[in-house]
Design a protein around this motif. Structure first.
Motif, short mmCIF file in Angstrom:
data_model
loop_
_atom_site.label_atom_id
_atom_site.label_comp_id
_atom_site.label_asym_id
_atom_site.label_seq_id
_atom_site.Cartn_x
_atom_site.Cartn_y
_atom_site.Cartn_z
N LEU A 33 0.85 -1.18 0.00
CA LEU A 33 0.00 0.00 0.00
C LEU A 33 0.89 1.23 0.00
O LEU A 33 1.76 1.38 0.87
CB LEU A 33 -0.89 0.00 1.25
N LYS A 34 0.66 2.10 -0.94
CA LYS A 34 1.55 3.24 -1.11
C LYS A 34 0.88 4.53 -0.68
O LYS A 34 -0.27 4.78 -1.00
CB LYS A 34 1.94 3.34 -2.59
N ILE A 35 1.66 5.33 0.02
CA ILE A 35 1.17 6.64 0.47
C ILE A 35 1.87 7.70 -0.37
O ILE A 35 3.10 7.69 -0.50
CB ILE A 35 1.46 6.83 1.98
N GLU A 36 1.08 8.60 -0.95
CA GLU A 36 1.66 9.68 -1.76
C GLU A 36 2.11 10.80 -0.82
O GLU A 36 1.57 10.96 0.26
CB GLU A 36 0.60 10.19 -2.74
N GLY A 37 3.10 11.59 -1.25
CA GLY A 37 3.38 12.81 -0.49
C GLY A 37 4.82 13.03 -0.07
O GLY A 37 5.08 13.33 1.10
N ARG A 38 5.75 12.91 -1.01
CA ARG A 38 7.14 13.20 -0.63
C ARG A 38 7.34 14.67 -0.29
O ARG A 38 8.34 15.04 0.30
CB ARG A 38 8.08 12.77 -1.76
N GLN B 43 2.52 10.48 11.08
CA GLN B 43 1.16 10.17 11.53
C GLN B 43 0.43 9.24 10.55
O GLN B 43 -0.25 8.29 10.96
CB GLN B 43 0.36 11.44 11.75
N VAL B 44 0.59 9.52 9.25
CA VAL B 44 -0.06 8.66 8.26
C VAL B 44 0.49 7.23 8.36
O VAL B 44 -0.26 6.25 8.34
CB VAL B 44 0.14 9.22 6.83
N VAL B 45 1.80 7.13 8.53
CA VAL B 45 2.43 5.81 8.65
C VAL B 45 1.87 5.07 9.86
O VAL B 45 1.49 3.90 9.76
CB VAL B 45 3.96 5.95 8.78
N ARG B 46 1.83 5.75 11.01
CA ARG B 46 1.34 5.08 12.23
C ARG B 46 -0.08 4.54 12.01
O ARG B 46 -0.40 3.43 12.39
CB ARG B 46 1.35 6.07 13.41
N ASN B 47 -0.91 5.37 11.38
CA ASN B 47 -2.29 4.96 11.16
C ASN B 47 -2.40 3.76 10.22
O ASN B 47 -3.13 2.81 10.50
CB ASN B 47 -3.10 6.14 10.61
N PHE B 48 -1.69 3.83 9.11
CA PHE B 48 -1.79 2.71 8.15
C PHE B 48 -1.13 1.45 8.70
O PHE B 48 -1.60 0.34 8.45
CB PHE B 48 -1.22 3.12 6.79
N ARG B 49 -0.05 1.63 9.45
CA ARG B 49 0.59 0.45 10.06
C ARG B 49 -0.38 -0.22 11.04
O ARG B 49 -0.53 -1.44 11.06
CB ARG B 49 1.89 0.89 10.75
N MET C 31 -10.93 -2.90 11.46
CA MET C 31 -10.14 -1.74 11.04
C MET C 31 -10.44 -0.54 11.93
O MET C 31 -11.59 -0.26 12.20
CB MET C 31 -10.52 -1.37 9.60
N PRO C 32 -9.39 0.17 12.36
CA PRO C 32 -9.66 1.42 13.09
C PRO C 32 -10.43 2.37 12.17
O PRO C 32 -10.17 2.40 10.97
CB PRO C 32 -8.27 1.98 13.38
N GLU C 33 -11.38 3.13 12.73
CA GLU C 33 -12.25 3.93 11.85
C GLU C 33 -11.85 5.39 11.77
O GLU C 33 -11.42 5.98 12.76
CB GLU C 33 -13.69 3.84 12.36
N GLY C 34 -11.99 5.97 10.60
CA GLY C 34 -11.82 7.42 10.40
C GLY C 34 -10.53 7.96 10.94
O GLY C 34 -10.45 9.09 11.42
N MET C 35 -9.49 7.16 10.85
CA MET C 35 -8.26 7.49 11.56
C MET C 35 -7.55 8.71 10.98
O MET C 35 -6.79 9.36 11.66
CB MET C 35 -7.35 6.28 11.55
N LEU C 36 -7.79 9.02 9.73
CA LEU C 36 -6.99 10.06 9.09
C LEU C 36 -7.78 11.34 8.82
O LEU C 36 -7.27 12.25 8.20
CB LEU C 36 -6.40 9.52 7.79
N ALA C 37 -8.99 11.40 9.31
CA ALA C 37 -9.83 12.55 9.01
C ALA C 37 -9.13 13.86 9.39
O ALA C 37 -9.19 14.85 8.68
CB ALA C 37 -11.15 12.42 9.73
N ARG C 38 -8.45 13.84 10.53
CA ARG C 38 -7.83 15.05 11.05
C ARG C 38 -6.74 15.55 10.10
O ARG C 38 -6.54 16.74 9.95
CB ARG C 38 -7.24 14.74 12.44
#
Lengths: 327, 301
Positions: free
Chosen positions: A271-276, A285-291, A303-310
């Motif tokens: 799973l790839k996250i964009e944003g270098r 923070q994105v890494v912690r959530n996806f991990r 699955m944890p819910e709505g984790m990245l809304a913030r």
């Protein structure tokens, strides 16, 4: 097997933050035109790359180096040197898009693992297998034009690993096949590693109305005080016929966190996250959530819910082409 | 220098399609690439007319090729890519999926939607059987010259986008359908009303792009009229003219006269303006700072 989280790192500090936050893999680029995030102040010189890779390896993480622009005619040496340096820096793989560069890497750096960049837009099993058979590509980053069902169909017909974007900026057009930016500004993702570059953005304030222009074209207009999205061409506001609006795509970003279980079932490896270009705290923070999400999935927990809304800063999110109705 | 007519990018009725290719048999062009480039949903409307068009054009002494789709995602689209090989004419690869279906070593040509930016890529494609490559329109003249030289060394004819709205992007999403509140699967062929694409304007009413289903084109028509000498000096072997619904026979004639030295570039651009006074021209990808720029006398708006 737990799904691999592949995280962006625009700077050595972001790389360390991503690894510390639990990234299985980090991807980054050299500070020049050889990669598709050639932004001022971003990316790695050779010494930083070597140190970053050593740090990641010490912590059990891998580093992929994106060399995913299309080498300029007459100047291929710059890209060839990038591949050679990626190998000598100890990179776990290079991410390539250009046919000539793939051929070069396969012939001259056969021991260096090759991934196919999303910029190559391999959108079906025939294309994926073609790159694997011809250039020994071990993993393909799939373009953001495919539904989850189509991704599953590709995985059913190939042994090549697939990696898909799950979070961050969203290309609406097939990647690596878009010249909108160079048409309006002279600078393109394929040739210069930039899209809708900040150097060509102007904001014009006229009596409480704020216009955002790219290359002289007004593609956003908001009342003063309203949030003004960055004027990326394909997410601009235009008119055609009797309609005015975001004709190509709204100013949204991708968030497929809730689709992770389906993507795993579809046979996706990573799973790839964009944003270098994003800050190290954002990346962490994105890494912690996806991990946390893939670890929960692996343990059979919900699955944890709505984790990245913030993190989306109020920006609208979409699951993009993964759901067929997006088209 | 030869003239190639590229595949029609738009959705025309089967009758309009047929008469366009009948007319081309008499046009002063050397090569014609036909077939569906943009959207596989359009193909059933004229697919059965393709064999006759090929026969007519071959009979008129034209070199004929069939294009692949620009973006292949569905199973039936993959099947179509495989079937192209058996149609008896050369395949123009516009998505590498088509290449995967070609027997190793079989000759083929490469269209402008395949990323050919450098000598390494030309060399690899030549080794695989490419005999002709139409370069991506966004390349500047300096790159074109380097690639034309590389092509000459490898026996590959290098072609350049000479005239017509520029194919800037292709997507999984259909913008025509989206504009009408539909999805691609239920598009109801919203693109059929716009035989040259639908004008897309900025918020200040400035013409900018053109919408064509899943494809996004430039508003301006690219026009390489002022670069003919430079392209010829660079060793470019062919100029590509992209079909438009109005005045295309005139356009073919104008470029033929220009290549033959019978008229100059001013004459060509003036005559193009008379076909449709609202046509804006550009040659900025070849020579300008931006793709939209125009080096000719009438500035783009």
């Amino acid at each position: 097997m737990v799904m691999e989280i592949v995280c962006p790192a625009g700077t050595p500090a972001s790389l360390r933050a991503a690894v510390t936050a639990g990234a299985h893999t980090v991807y980054c680029g050299f500070a020049d035109e050889t990669n598709a995030r050639n932004f001022p102040g971003l990316n790695f010189d050779r010494a930083e790359m070597r140190e970053g890779i050593a740090f990641a390896h010490d912590h059990g993480a891998k580093v992929l180096i994106a060399i995913n622009t299309f080498p300029r005619a007459g100047d291929e040496a710059l890209w060839h040197r990038a591949v050679a340096d990626a190998e000598s820096c100890g990179a776990d793989a290079v991410i390539l898009a250009d046919l000539g560069l793939l051929d070069h890497a396969a012939r001259h750096h056969s021991g260096l693992r090759r991934h196919l960049s999303v910029q190559a837009a391999a959108a079906n099993a025939d294309a994926v297998n073609f790159y694997a058979d011809t250039f020994g590509v071990k993993r393909v980053v799939l373009p953001r034009v495919l539904s989850v069902q189509e991704i599953a169909a590709i995985n059913a017909e190939t042994d090549v690993e697939t990696e898909v974007f799950v979070y961050g900026g969203l290309c609406v057009m097939a990647e690596g096949r878009c010249s909108l930016s160079s048409y309006a500004t002279g600078l393109s993702p394929n040739m210069n590693g930039v899209c809708s570059p900040a150097s060509h953005v102007e904001y014009h304030d006229d009596k409480g109305v704020l216009d955002a222009r790219l290359g002289g074209y007004t593609i956003h207009r908001v009342q003063k005080g309203e949030p003004a999205p960055y004027p990326t061409l394909c997410k601009g506001c235009f008119s055609a016929g009797d309609k005015t609006g975001h004709l190509f795509e709204d100013p949204v970003s991708l968030n497929a966190e809730q689709l992770i279980p389906q993507l795993q079932k579809a046979g996706v490896t990573a799973l790839k996250i964009e944003g270098r270009q994003r800050s190290r705290s954002y990346v962490a923070q994105v890494v912690r959530n996806f991990r946390a999400a893939v670890d929960a999935l692996e343990a059979g927990l919900p699955m944890p819910e709505g984790m990245l809304a913030r993190l989306s800063e109020g920006q609208a999110m979409t699951t993009g082409a993964y759901k067929k109705t997006w088209r | 220098m030869e003239l190639t007519v590229g595949p029609n990018q738009f959705f025309w009725s089967a009758d309009a399609w047929t008469s366009f290719y009948q007319d081309l048999a008499a046009a002063p062009v050397d090569r014609i690439v036909l077939g569906e480039l943009v959207c596989s949903k359009r193909l059933p409307f004229y697919q059965d007319r393709i064999p006759d068009a090929i026969t007519t054009l071959l009979g008129a002494g034209k070199d004929v090729a069939l294009t692949s789709l620009a973006l292949v995602t569905l199973k039936r689209e993959r099947k179509l890519a495989g079937e192209l090989v058996g149609m008896g004419v050369e395949v123009e690869v516009n998505d590498l999926t088509a290449l995967a279906h070609l027997p190793q070593g079989a000759p083929f040509s490469v269209g402008p939607l395949v990323n050919v930016y450098n000598e390494g890529t030309i060399s690899w494609l030549a080794g695989r059987g490419a005999t002709r490559i139409c370069l991506p329109p966004e390349l500047p003249l300096a790159s074109v010259a380097t690639l034309a030289r590389a092509g000459a060394d490898l026996g590959v004819i290098v072609e350049v986008w000479g005239h017509g709205r520029l194919p800037l992007a292709i997507s999984g999403r259909c913008y025509h359908a989206r504009m009408h509140g539909r999805t691609k699967d239920n598009c109801q062929f919203a693109c059929e009303d716009d035989p040259d694409g639908l004008d897309v304007l900025t918020l200040e009413g400035q013409p900018f792009l053109a919408m064509n289903g899943v494809q996004t084109l430039s508003d301006s028509h690219a026009c390489a009229a002022y670069q003919i000498d430079a392209l010829r000096d660079a060793g470019v072997g062919a100029l590509r003219l992209s079909p438009q619904s109005r005045g295309f026979d005139t356009i073919c004639g104008l470029y033929r006269q220009l290549l033959d030295g019978d008229v100059d570039a001013d004459h060509v651009t003036d005559a193009i303006g008379r076909i449709d006074p609202n046509t804006r021209l550009s040659d900025g990808f070849l020579t300008g700072a931006r793709g939209v720029d125009w080096s000719g006398k009438a500035a783009h708006p």
